[in-house]
Design a protein around this motif. Structure first.
Motif, PDB file in Angstrom:
ATOM      1  N   ARG A 192       0.835  -1.199   0.000  1.00 22.12           N
ATOM      2  CA  ARG A 192       0.000   0.000   0.000  1.00 22.12           C
ATOM      3  C   ARG A 192       0.877   1.258   0.000  1.00 22.12           C
ATOM      4  NH1 ARG A 192      -5.244   1.304  -1.022  1.00 22.12           N
ATOM      5  NH2 ARG A 192      -5.981  -0.467   0.224  1.00 22.12           N
ATOM      6  N   THR A 193       1.924   1.251   0.813  1.00 20.98           N
ATOM      7  CA  THR A 193       2.805   2.419   0.898  1.00 20.98           C
ATOM      8  C   THR A 193       3.462   2.705  -0.448  1.00 20.98           C
ATOM      9  OG1 THR A 193       3.241   1.969   3.233  1.00 20.98           O
ATOM     10  CG2 THR A 193       4.809   3.390   2.067  1.00 20.98           C
ATOM     11  N   GLU A 194       4.018   1.662  -1.062  1.00 22.22           N
ATOM     12  CA  GLU A 194       4.715   1.874  -2.327  1.00 22.22           C
ATOM     13  C   GLU A 194       3.728   2.266  -3.430  1.00 22.22           C
ATOM     14  OE1 GLU A 194       8.515   0.009  -4.685  1.00 22.22           O
ATOM     15  OE2 GLU A 194       7.744  -0.937  -2.879  1.00 22.22           O
ATOM     16  N   LEU A 253      14.508  -6.493   3.994  1.00 20.84           N
ATOM     17  CA  LEU A 253      13.855  -5.340   3.394  1.00 20.84           C
ATOM     18  C   LEU A 253      14.736  -4.723   2.309  1.00 20.84           C
ATOM     19  CD1 LEU A 253      12.673  -3.571   6.675  1.00 20.84           C
ATOM     20  CD2 LEU A 253      11.300  -5.067   5.200  1.00 20.84           C
ATOM     21  N   LYS A 254      14.101  -3.976   1.399  1.00 22.33           N
ATOM     22  CA  LYS A 254      14.842  -3.144   0.460  1.00 22.33           C
ATOM     23  C   LYS A 254      15.284  -1.882   1.208  1.00 22.33           C
ATOM     24  CE  LYS A 254      11.679  -4.722  -3.150  1.00 22.33           C
ATOM     25  NZ  LYS A 254      10.577  -4.325  -4.055  1.00 22.33           N
ATOM     26  N   PRO A 255      16.393  -1.277   0.796  1.00 23.18           N
ATOM     27  CA  PRO A 255      16.874  -0.083   1.501  1.00 23.18           C
ATOM     28  C   PRO A 255      15.831   1.025   1.615  1.00 23.18           C
ATOM     29  CG  PRO A 255      18.587  -0.924   0.074  1.00 23.18           C
ATOM     30  CD  PRO A 255      17.358  -1.739  -0.226  1.00 23.18           C
ATOM     31  N   ARG A 256      14.948   1.153   0.635  1.00 21.84           N
ATOM     32  CA  ARG A 256      13.888   2.164   0.704  1.00 21.84           C
ATOM     33  C   ARG A 256      13.037   1.994   1.967  1.00 21.84           C
ATOM     34  NH1 ARG A 256      10.844   5.096  -3.077  1.00 21.84           N
ATOM     35  NH2 ARG A 256      12.067   4.259  -4.797  1.00 21.84           N
ATOM     36  N   GLU A 257      12.959   0.738   2.458  1.00 23.42           N
ATOM     37  CA  GLU A 257      12.093   0.436   3.588  1.00 23.42           C
ATOM     38  C   GLU A 257      12.777   0.648   4.939  1.00 23.42           C
ATOM     39  OE1 GLU A 257       9.246  -3.067   2.297  1.00 23.42           O
ATOM     40  OE2 GLU A 257      11.239  -3.398   1.421  1.00 23.42           O
ATOM     41  N   ILE A 287      19.574   4.152   7.087  1.00 25.72           N
ATOM     42  CA  ILE A 287      20.399   3.682   5.982  1.00 25.72           C
ATOM     43  C   ILE A 287      21.863   4.101   6.120  1.00 25.72           C
ATOM     44  CG2 ILE A 287      20.062   5.666   4.433  1.00 25.72           C
ATOM     45  CD1 ILE A 287      19.673   3.559   2.162  1.00 25.72           C
ATOM     46  N   GLU A 288      22.169   5.043   6.989  1.00 25.40           N
ATOM     47  CA  GLU A 288      23.552   5.514   7.120  1.00 25.40           C
ATOM     48  C   GLU A 288      24.290   4.890   8.300  1.00 25.40           C
ATOM     49  OE1 GLU A 288      23.035   9.688   7.249  1.00 25.40           O
ATOM     50  OE2 GLU A 288      22.241   9.788   5.205  1.00 25.40           O
ATOM     51  N   SER A 289      23.663   3.929   8.991  1.00 28.82           N
ATOM     52  CA  SER A 289      24.348   3.256  10.102  1.00 28.82           C
ATOM     53  C   SER A 289      23.825   1.828  10.205  1.00 28.82           C
ATOM     54  CB  SER A 289      24.099   3.989  11.422  1.00 28.82           C
ATOM     55  OG  SER A 289      22.778   3.732  11.881  1.00 28.82           O
ATOM     56  N   THR A 290      24.431   1.038  11.084  1.00 26.51           N
ATOM     57  CA  THR A 290      23.991  -0.352  11.264  1.00 26.51           C
ATOM     58  C   THR A 290      23.386  -0.579  12.649  1.00 26.51           C
ATOM     59  OG1 THR A 290      26.202  -0.999  12.018  1.00 26.51           O
ATOM     60  CG2 THR A 290      25.754  -1.203   9.662  1.00 26.51           C
ATOM     61  N   THR A 291      23.051   0.480  13.339  1.00 31.51           N
ATOM     62  CA  THR A 291      22.591   0.348  14.724  1.00 31.51           C
ATOM     63  C   THR A 291      21.255  -0.386  14.843  1.00 31.51           C
ATOM     64  OG1 THR A 291      21.585   2.547  14.597  1.00 31.51           O
ATOM     65  CG2 THR A 291      23.820   2.405  15.488  1.00 31.51           C
ATOM     66  N   GLN A 292      20.457  -0.367  13.775  1.00 25.85           N
ATOM     67  CA  GLN A 292      19.133  -0.990  13.836  1.00 25.85           C
ATOM     68  C   GLN A 292      19.140  -2.468  13.441  1.00 25.85           C
ATOM     69  OE1 GLN A 292      16.354   0.595  15.104  1.00 25.85           O
ATOM     70  NE2 GLN A 292      17.981   2.049  15.632  1.00 25.85           N
ATOM     71  N   GLY A 314      14.892   0.720  -5.485  1.00 24.28           N
ATOM     72  CA  GLY A 314      14.915   0.154  -4.141  1.00 24.28           C
ATOM     73  C   GLY A 314      15.569   1.046  -3.122  1.00 24.28           C
ATOM     74  N   LEU A 315      16.281   2.106  -3.591  1.00 24.00           N
ATOM     75  CA  LEU A 315      16.881   3.058  -2.664  1.00 24.00           C
ATOM     76  C   LEU A 315      15.876   4.160  -2.331  1.00 24.00           C
ATOM     77  CD1 LEU A 315      20.428   3.536  -4.246  1.00 24.00           C
ATOM     78  CD2 LEU A 315      19.841   2.158  -2.245  1.00 24.00           C
ATOM     79  N   PRO A 316      16.048   4.824  -1.183  1.00 24.56           N
ATOM     80  CA  PRO A 316      15.197   5.982  -0.891  1.00 24.56           C
ATOM     81  C   PRO A 316      15.363   7.043  -1.985  1.00 24.56           C
ATOM     82  CG  PRO A 316      16.426   5.307   1.062  1.00 24.56           C
ATOM     83  CD  PRO A 316      16.982   4.520  -0.083  1.00 24.56           C
TER      84      PRO A 316
END
Length: 664
Positions: free
Chosen positions: A55-57, A453-457, A462-467, A616-618
């Motif tokens: 739905r979002t996409e 997930l795709k990076p867009r999601e 996207i700039e760190s790996t903390t999540q 697939g990227l933001p």
């Protein structure tokens, strides 16, 4: 366009609708040739897997533009429903969408549906032509299997009466392909069980390339022992992975394929000094009598691979196979002494450049298709990995461990594999590969790997790996596990860290473990002597026993072990620094990313760089890549880096590790 592709595409006439619903229980649309053909017509295909994500996409990328009267991302969107029940879709989709039904049962009405649905999509085109030409009446299950073996794989099991006939077909199958589907392999084994070949593990040899290679490698060692040449590799293999099998190596049909497998690295030559005088000349391709012989082997392998680079019509499987062959060559090259390597170096470098240029041209046309390809038979991209592991758990693999060797290129995996094959009893590996995400940065590709997930999601992180830990946990919780059953651990690189890992994975509740091993990435970022120097450091790391202890620990705790990487690495040369202050959000040596078109366009024209806006990227994450094998460091500096577009960075290993323990 092929007959098969035309048959599918005729269901989607242009300009009839902007929104389509395709009931596609057999994933016919998720074939890269079909996806490419639809994209050329202005159609995008979006699988309906997560209603919220869809739905979002749909709303953001398509409907909002159409409501404004714009074309948007594409002229039309196809919702791909893996099934036939429209009641699973929101009512507004069903009301607006133009419906299409696609099924293998309808397209192959004279063949057994239960058989053809187990065929890989790469065979659909040839099977469609054979069905229309040769299937004159309905065929049952057994007759359908024979039909496919005859017309697709060119095998008639009823004619495989002699060992040389059987081995010729086994080697031919695997040399450029992936073997037979399990269903067909078992069918052939049932036919041959009462023949002189019946004692062979026929189904395993036909279905599994890794099993076949192990068997041939072991048989080669035993064959050489007849001449007094002993292989260190087989003598250390204290646990037999495959039964003792003899091959008719002397037969010309067998010899010619085995010869090529040695030249390209699928088989490993045996070290020997003062080989017997009665040794036949043709045997020497599988021997290394001195270092110069291995150099000659690398040179011939370069020539063969260079003559067989994929073209614009290649599939992703062709590129993964090329990456494997190239990785084997680079691994061998990096093991040579400087004196022997130097005359070969320019040939290797030219092959790498040519392969990268071909890959870049192919990606422009096909990269957008890769994220949507099905992962049931193996991940195509790294974000497919969690989904594939979930399928394996559903198939009965109760405990699963995912080892992510951060930054591990295929050539470095082959180096580790050979170390383990010589020293770890019962070790074997089912080898494959998959595509990292572009740009090949840890924060982009490794997050995609752990999240599914795709990076867009995951644009906010996207700039760190903390999540990563929470994304990994969320995926598995959405697939039925509870939080105590999920383990994530990173920063693993040394033996003394093993106790903490053991505490986590040994808990009875633990079902899945995601483990980041980052020694290779650490070595790469400190490399001073290029990838050849890195090879020496990886050898020293392996000598500590860390990798084999890690595999044994997981195997002893009952885990199925899968190994992959978030990206590889490549030798690169400086093309000049980009002194832009904080203009660039992520400043890698091979890629820079920007948050707007204006900033992305600010790269000075004298810097040899290019744009490739991968889907697939933001939308506000715009990468600019260093061209060819360049890096954004001082001109002429030699480094090892990642982030860019090359075979060695983009195509990474995906391996299932097997450890066969001694019988107690």
């Amino acid at each position: 366009m092929s007959t098969w592709t035309d048959r599918i595409l005729q269901e989607f006439p242009a300009d009839l609708s902007r929104f389509w619903i395709a009931c596609d229980p057999d994933d016919l649309l998720l074939d890269e040739r079909i996806l490419h053909g639809l994209r050329e017509r202005g159609f995008e295909v979006l699988p309906f897997e997560d209603p919220v994500a869809f739905r979002t996409e749909y709303e953001e990328r398509y409907r909002a533009a159409w409501d404004r009267g714009d074309e948007g991302t594409s002229k039309a969107l196809v919702l791909q429903l893996r099934g036939t029940d429209l009641n699973t879709l929101p009512w507004d989709y069903v009301r607006m969408g133009r419906k299409v039904s696609l099924s293998l049962a309808d397209l192959f009405p004279r063949l057994s549906y239960g058989v053809i649905r187990q065929m890989d999509s790469e065979h659909h085109e040839a099977l469609f032509l054979a069905h229309n030409k040769h299937a004159t009446q309905p065929l049952g299950e057994g007759a359908t299997k024979d039909f496919i073996l005859t017309h697709i794989f060119r095998i008639s099991p009823y004619l495989l009466s002699r060992p040389e006939d059987f081995w010729r077909e086994v080697l031919r199958l695997h040399y450029r392909g992936a073997g037979l589907p399990d269903l067909l392999a078992r069918h052939v084994a049932a036919i041959l069980k009462d023949t002189s070949l019946g004692d062979l593990p026929i189904a395993e040899l036909l279905a599994s390339k890794s099993y076949m290679v192990r068997t041939v490698q072991d048989a080669w060692g035993r064959f050489l022992s007849q001449y007094g040449v002993h292989s260190e590799r087989t003598s250390n293999d204290l646990v037999e992975v495959s039964p003792e099998v003899s091959l008719p190596f002397e037969h010309p049909d067998v010899r010619v394929i085995v010869d090529t497998m040695f030249l390209e690295g699928a088989l490993q030559p045996v070290g020997a000094h003062d080989s017997p005088t009665d040794l036949p000349g043709w045997v020497k391709v599988g021997l290394v009598e001195d270092p110069v012989a291995l150099g000659n082997l690398v040179s011939e392998g370069v020539r063969r691979v260079a003559a067989d680079l994929p073209d614009a019509n290649a599939t992703h499987r062709d590129w993964i196979e090329l990456a494997r062959r190239l990785g084997e060559l680079i691994s061998r090259f990096n093991s040579l002494s400087t004196e022997i390597a130097e005359p070969i170096k320019e040939h290797i470098c030219k092959l790498q450049r040519d392969a990268d240029e071909r890959l870049r041209g192919w990606l422009v046309q096909h990269y957008a298709d890769l994220p949507s390809l099905p992962a049931a038979k193996g991940p195509v991209m790294v974000h497919h990995v969690p989904r594939y592991l979930a399928l394996r758990r559903s198939a009965g693999e109760e405990r699963v461990a995912l080892l992510v060797f951060d930054g591990l290129a295929l050539d470095q995996w082959f180096q580790i594999r050979e170390y383990l094959a010589a020293r770890l009893p019962g070790f074997s590996a089912e080898e494959g590969g998959c595509f990292a995400w572009l740009p090949t940065l840890t924060s982009v590709s490794r997050q995609a790997l752990f999240s599914g997930l795709k990076p867009r999601e995951f644009s906010n992180s996207i700039e760190s790996t903390t999540q990563e830990p929470s994304l990994w946990a969320r995926f598995w919780q959405e697939n039925g596990l509870r939080k105590p059953e999920i383990v994530y651990q990173k920063g693993l690189k040394r033996t003394e860290q093993m106790a903490e890992l053991e505490d986590a994975i040994a808990r009875p509740a633990t079902r899945v473990a995601g483990i980041v091993v980052d020694m290779v990435d650490e070595i790469v970022h400190g490399a001073m002597l290029g990838k050849r120097g890195i090879a020496g450091q990886i050898n020293a790391w392996c000598e500590t026993g860390f990798v084999e202890k890690l595999f044994l620990l997981l195997a002893e705790q009952g885990y199925q072990i899968y190994l992959t990487a978030d990206h590889g690495n490549v030798d690169a040369e400086g093309i000049g620094r980009l002194s832009q202050g904080v203009v660039s959000e992520l400043r890698g040596e091979r890629v820079r990313t920007y948050r707007s078109e204006t900033l992305a366009a600010s790269v000075p024209s004298e810097i040899d760089a290019f744009r490739f806006d991968s889907p697939g990227l933001p939308p506000d994450f715009l990468p600019v890549y260093a061209d060819t094998r360049g890096a954004f460091v001082p001109i002429g500096d030699q480094i090892v880096a990642h982030g860019g577009i090359s075979v060695e960075e983009l195509i990474v290993p995906f391996i299932k590790i097997n450890i066969k323990r001694p019988a107690s």
